[in-house]
Design an enzyme around this catalytic site. Structure first.
Site, PDB file in Angstrom:
ATOM      1  N   ILE A 126       5.651   6.030  14.368  1.00 17.92           N
ATOM      2  CA  ILE A 126       5.131   6.758  13.081  1.00 17.92           C
ATOM      3  C   ILE A 126       4.651   8.350  13.336  1.00 17.92           C
ATOM      4  CG2 ILE A 126       3.439   6.601  11.254  1.00 17.92           C
ATOM      5  CD1 ILE A 126       4.973   4.050  11.405  1.00 17.92           C
ATOM      6  N   LYS A 174     -11.851   2.642   5.505  1.00 17.13           N
ATOM      7  CA  LYS A 174     -11.580   4.006   5.268  1.00 17.13           C
ATOM      8  C   LYS A 174     -10.471   4.464   4.578  1.00 17.13           C
ATOM      9  CE  LYS A 174      -9.943   6.734   8.624  1.00 17.13           C
ATOM     10  NZ  LYS A 174      -8.740   7.714   7.922  1.00 17.13           N
ATOM     11  N   ASN A 175      -9.363   3.819   4.816  1.00 18.04           N
ATOM     12  CA  ASN A 175      -8.145   4.263   4.196  1.00 18.04           C
ATOM     13  C   ASN A 175      -8.092   3.850   2.742  1.00 18.04           C
ATOM     14  OD1 ASN A 175      -7.837   5.971   6.305  1.00 18.04           O
ATOM     15  ND2 ASN A 175      -6.353   4.893   7.175  1.00 18.04           N
ATOM     16  N   ARG A 188     -16.051  10.218  11.545  1.00 26.23           N
ATOM     17  CA  ARG A 188     -15.032  10.236  10.347  1.00 26.23           C
ATOM     18  C   ARG A 188     -14.809   9.076   9.847  1.00 26.23           C
ATOM     19  NH1 ARG A 188     -10.029  12.776  11.275  1.00 26.23           N
ATOM     20  NH2 ARG A 188      -9.825  11.631   9.309  1.00 26.23           N
ATOM     21  N   ARG A 245      -7.662  14.783   5.387  1.00 27.86           N
ATOM     22  CA  ARG A 245      -6.096  14.497   5.052  1.00 27.86           C
ATOM     23  C   ARG A 245      -5.908  14.203   3.543  1.00 27.86           C
ATOM     24  NH1 ARG A 245      -1.149  15.772   6.123  1.00 27.86           N
ATOM     25  NH2 ARG A 245       0.443  14.280   5.844  1.00 27.86           N
ATOM     26  N   CYS A 305      -6.774  14.605  11.055  1.00 26.26           N
ATOM     27  CA  CYS A 305      -6.488  14.564  12.352  1.00 26.26           C
ATOM     28  C   CYS A 305      -5.473  15.380  12.661  1.00 26.26           C
ATOM     29  CB  CYS A 305      -6.299  13.186  12.799  1.00 26.26           C
ATOM     30  SG  CYS A 305      -7.919  12.250  13.231  1.00 26.26           S
ATOM     31  N   ASP A 314      -2.700   3.181  14.149  1.00 23.28           N
ATOM     32  CA  ASP A 314      -4.170   3.498  14.177  1.00 23.28           C
ATOM     33  C   ASP A 314      -4.745   2.874  15.332  1.00 23.28           C
ATOM     34  OD1 ASP A 314      -3.857   5.268  12.047  1.00 23.28           O
ATOM     35  OD2 ASP A 314      -4.448   4.114  10.666  1.00 23.28           O
ATOM     36  N   ARG A 350       2.717  16.515   9.957  1.00 25.63           N
ATOM     37  CA  ARG A 350       2.526  15.437   8.994  1.00 25.63           C
ATOM     38  C   ARG A 350       2.811  15.973   7.551  1.00 25.63           C
ATOM     39  NH1 ARG A 350      -3.472  13.045  10.051  1.00 25.63           N
ATOM     40  NH2 ARG A 350      -2.756  11.340   8.586  1.00 25.63           N
ATOM     41  N   PRO A 351       4.094  16.087   7.197  1.00 22.80           N
ATOM     42  CA  PRO A 351       4.512  16.872   5.927  1.00 22.80           C
ATOM     43  C   PRO A 351       4.135  15.908   4.577  1.00 22.80           C
ATOM     44  CG  PRO A 351       6.474  15.742   7.126  1.00 22.80           C
ATOM     45  CD  PRO A 351       5.112  15.381   8.031  1.00 22.80           C
ATOM     46  N   ILE A 352       4.205  16.240   3.610  1.00 23.13           N
ATOM     47  CA  ILE A 352       3.929  15.739   2.303  1.00 23.13           C
ATOM     48  C   ILE A 352       5.133  16.035   1.331  1.00 23.13           C
ATOM     49  CG2 ILE A 352       1.308  15.571   2.594  1.00 23.13           C
ATOM     50  CD1 ILE A 352       1.473  18.008   0.372  1.00 23.13           C
ATOM     51  N   ASP A 353       6.395  15.998   1.867  1.00 19.41           N
ATOM     52  CA  ASP A 353       7.331  16.343   1.151  1.00 19.41           C
ATOM     53  C   ASP A 353       7.649  15.220   0.286  1.00 19.41           C
ATOM     54  OD1 ASP A 353       7.971  15.221   3.723  1.00 19.41           O
ATOM     55  OD2 ASP A 353      10.138  14.914   2.812  1.00 19.41           O
ATOM     56  N   GLN A 354       7.257  13.921   0.604  1.00 24.63           N
ATOM     57  CA  GLN A 354       7.826  12.713  -0.293  1.00 24.63           C
ATOM     58  C   GLN A 354       6.644  12.427  -1.487  1.00 24.63           C
ATOM     59  OE1 GLN A 354      10.562  10.721   0.161  1.00 24.63           O
ATOM     60  NE2 GLN A 354      10.792  12.432   1.510  1.00 24.63           N
TER      61      GLN A 354
HETATM   62  N1  EPU Z   1       5.927  11.302   6.032  1.00 25.49           N
HETATM   63  C1  EPU Z   1       6.999  12.472   5.745  1.00 25.49           C
HETATM   64  N2  EPU Z   1       6.592  12.748   4.499  1.00 25.49           N
HETATM   65  C2  EPU Z   1       5.801  12.544   3.674  1.00 25.49           C
HETATM   66  C3  EPU Z   1       4.702  11.831   4.216  1.00 25.49           C
HETATM   67  C4  EPU Z   1       4.914  11.154   5.224  1.00 25.49           C
HETATM   68  O1  EPU Z   1       7.771  12.617   6.489  1.00 25.49           O
HETATM   69  O2  EPU Z   1       5.682  13.086   2.509  1.00 25.49           O
HETATM   70  C5  EPU Z   1       5.928  10.870   7.514  1.00 25.49           C
HETATM   71  C6  EPU Z   1       4.820  11.331   8.379  1.00 25.49           C
HETATM   72  O3  EPU Z   1       4.791  12.394   8.940  1.00 25.49           O
HETATM   73  C7  EPU Z   1       4.704  10.110   9.028  1.00 25.49           C
HETATM   74  C8  EPU Z   1       5.273   8.973   8.189  1.00 25.49           C
HETATM   75  O4  EPU Z   1       5.656   9.545   7.336  1.00 25.49           O
HETATM   76  O5  EPU Z   1       5.532  10.030  10.370  1.00 25.49           O
HETATM   77  C9  EPU Z   1       4.075   7.824   7.778  1.00 25.49           C
HETATM   78  O6  EPU Z   1       3.063   8.585   7.255  1.00 25.49           O
HETATM   79  P1  EPU Z   1       2.136   8.308   6.141  1.00 25.49           P
HETATM   80  O7  EPU Z   1       2.365   9.139   4.672  1.00 25.49           O
HETATM   81  O8  EPU Z   1       2.156   6.634   5.783  1.00 25.49           O
HETATM   82  O9  EPU Z   1       0.816   8.641   6.472  1.00 25.49           O
HETATM   83  P2  EPU Z   1      -0.566   9.011   5.711  1.00 25.49           P
HETATM   84  O10 EPU Z   1      -0.573   8.423   4.418  1.00 25.49           O
HETATM   85  O11 EPU Z   1      -0.570  10.572   5.779  1.00 25.49           O
HETATM   86  C10 EPU Z   1      -2.209   7.128   6.469  1.00 25.49           C
HETATM   87  C11 EPU Z   1      -3.301   7.089   7.172  1.00 25.49           C
HETATM   88  C12 EPU Z   1      -3.427   7.171   8.522  1.00 25.49           C
HETATM   89  C13 EPU Z   1      -2.292   6.137   9.071  1.00 25.49           C
HETATM   90  C14 EPU Z   1      -1.011   6.541   8.460  1.00 25.49           C
HETATM   91  C15 EPU Z   1       0.009   5.496   9.039  1.00 25.49           C
HETATM   92  C16 EPU Z   1      -4.979   7.493   5.261  1.00 25.49           C
HETATM   93  C17 EPU Z   1      -5.808   8.535   4.595  1.00 25.49           C
HETATM   94  N3  EPU Z   1      -4.133   7.990   6.572  1.00 25.49           N
HETATM   95  O12 EPU Z   1      -1.808   8.357   6.435  1.00 25.49           O
HETATM   96  O13 EPU Z   1      -4.606   6.818   9.110  1.00 25.49           O
HETATM   97  O14 EPU Z   1      -2.020   6.465  10.311  1.00 25.49           O
HETATM   98  O15 EPU Z   1      -1.152   6.287   6.929  1.00 25.49           O
HETATM   99  O16 EPU Z   1      -0.369   4.144   8.718  1.00 25.49           O
HETATM  100  O17 EPU Z   1      -4.786   6.420   4.768  1.00 25.49           O
HETATM  101  C18 EPU Z   1      -6.227   7.022  10.581  1.00 25.49           C
HETATM  102  O18 EPU Z   1      -7.151   6.089   9.757  1.00 25.49           O
HETATM  103  O19 EPU Z   1      -6.544   7.301  11.700  1.00 25.49           O
HETATM  104  C19 EPU Z   1      -5.116   7.670  10.098  1.00 25.49           C
HETATM  105  C20 EPU Z   1      -4.631   8.777  10.557  1.00 25.49           C
END
Ligand code: EPU
Length: 424
Positions: free
Chosen positions: A326, A22-23, A396, A92, A116, A304, A121-125
């Site tokens: 995480i 999926k991811n 999903r 997401r 979810c 996950d 779940r910020p996207i600042d990075q």
């Molecule tokens: N984070 C920040 N700032 C950012 C981005 C992330 O602070 O700009 C924090 C997050 O809040 C979290 C950590 O960094 O605490 C890791 O987040 P990451 O960005 O790695 O997560 P993601 O890319 O949003 C993906 C998977 C998730 C999985 C996480 C961790 C996808 C679509 N989603 O999310 O999958 O839990 O990586 O491995 O690839 C799931 O499949 O159920 C799922 C939630």
């Protein structure tokens, strides 16, 4: 509203074929927009998140054809870089449209993502990465507006290891001028899968799978064919389910290396897990040792699978502690598992699980995707029938879950309003 009914107590036995990840899929589909010609993806899982992504691409007037697990994406007809509302908020991973459209068109307006609810779940990075590449980034009524006259390579250090930010920066940088270096990059197999697709399209990306990724921008990317890697989280879910039912299951079409942290923890508990080239054979038993688990970025134990393995730990002979580093509040499954007789309490970012619970079937609700998987595993071991609502979360991310469970001998049924439990 559909419900999944599971009669517990059946031992899972047989072979199961794992679907595409999926991811990976939700990143590869938008990555295809960067090509000049058609991209063909194979092993695409038939799950709701992929359906939603298909609809998003069609809203942008991109040609998408699907047949079984194949998907052809023709970006030649892309006519808009604006998608501020609607389905974009359901998913997401719609944030990958930011990097892909910025890289393709030099501009984008993309609604801020949903998905979810696992706490903040910020996207600042992601934003930091886009800005470093020279984009202007603004919040615009719940959407992110991105604009760059020209994207230029940059050195970007991620303050937190982020799967999404690493992929989004790769997407935006693939066609930027000059070299981009991502430091403290995430190393998940899905990142390697995205780099492999982009490189097959003509990109020059080195180091994916390590914490330093170097991207030399190229002028153009072209169509190609690519098969998505197997879903390590789906595989891990069935490994845990097999163990929980004291079953004997071959998990086929996996990359065992991707599952090492899970295999290691299951073995520590007393599960037999034997690796073959593309399969893992799991043999469970009646009693397990308790273990402590800390989730970490890959190659650590995946967040996950934190929820699914909690159900298994409820059956262990002693106390286990599961700490999610995480997502600190990814514990919505705990209240539901307690309704089924589990003895779990949440302390800060940890769940303390007192084992030896005898679980019983009752009515529960999946509050998110992996919590749903945790409830399915608990239901397989529970006495009596468990009714799981909130199926929309589970579909999903798990392809044909009910069918796959039945093929392994589980007694399950889908109940829509008005229909009743039928003997499977
Ligand atoms: N984070 C920040 N700032 C950012 C981005 C992330 O602070 O700009 C924090 C997050 O809040 C979290 C950590 O960094 O605490 C890791 O987040 P990451 O960005 O790695 O997560 P993601 O890319 O949003 C993906 C998977 C998730 C999985 C996480 C961790 C996808 C679509 N989603 O999310 O999958 O839990 O990586 O491995 O690839 C799931 O499949 O159920 C799922 C939630």
């Amino acid at each position: 509203m559909e419900k999944l009914l599971i009669q517990g107590g059946r031992v899972l036995e047989g072979r199961i074929q794992i679907s595409g990840a999926k991811n990976s899929a939700v990143a590869l589909i938008p990555a295809a927009l960067l090509a000049e010609t058609e991209v063909e993806l194979e092993n695409v899982p038939q799950i709701r998140d992929v359906d939603v992504y298909t609809e998003l691409l069609r809203e942008l007037n991109v040609g998408v054809r699907r047949s079984g697990n194949k998907m052809c994406i023709d970006p030649r007809t892309l006519s808009s870089c604006t998608i501020p509302n609607g389905k974009v908020k359901q998913l997401r991973a719609s944030y990958y449209l930011m990097g892909a459209l910025l890289g393709k068109c030099g501009e984008a307006l993309v609604g801020l993502p949903g998905g979810c609810n696992l706490g903040p779940r910020p996207i600042d990075q992601h934003v930091k990465g886009f800005a470093a590449l020279g984009a202007r980034v603004e919040n615009h009524k719940g959407a992110l507006r991105l604009y760059a006259k020209e994207l230029r390579g940059a050195r970007i250090y991620l303050d937190v290891v982020s799967v999404g930010a690493t992929i989004n920066i790769m997407l935006a940088a693939a066609r930027a001028k000059g070299q981009t270096i991502i430091e403290n990059a995430a190393k998940e197999p899905e990142i390697v899968d995205v780099a492999t697709l982009l490189n097959t399209m003509g990109a020059d990306i080195k180091g994916a799978g390590t914490d330093v990724i170097r991207i030399n921008g190229v002028d153009k990317l072209y169509g190609c064919r690519h098969a998505i890697i197997p879903d390590r989280i789906e595989a891990g879910t069935y490994m845990i389910a097999a163990a929980a039912t004291a079953g004997d299951v071959w998990i086929d079409h996996v990359i065992p290396k991707h599952l090492e942290p899970v295999t290691a923890k299951l073995r520590e508990m007393g599960v037999t897990a034997e690796e073959e080239d593309e399969a893992i054979h799991v043999v469970g038993r009646e009693r397990y040792k308790p273990v402590d688990i800390k989730t970490l970025p890959y190659p650590g134990f995946p967040t996950d699978l934190q929820q699914p393995i909690t159900s298994l730990l409820s059956l262990a002979s002693g106390t286990s502690i599961v700490t999610d580093n995480i997502y600190h509040s990814r514990f919505k499954h705990v209240d539901e598992l307690r309704r089924m007789g589990a003895n779990i309490r949440v302390e800060g970012r940890s769940a303390v699980i007192e084992g030896r619970s005898s679980l019983y079937g009752t009515r529960v609700k999946a509050p998110d995707l992996r919590a749903g998987a945790a409830l399915v595993i608990a239901a397989l071991t529970a006495e009596g029938i468990t009714e799981i609502s909130g199926l929309d979360h589970i579909v999903r991310g798990y392809e044909r879950l009910e069918e796959k469970l039945r093929a392994l001998g589980a007694k399950t049924s889908i109940e829509t309003e008005g229909t009743r439990w039928k003997e499977a």
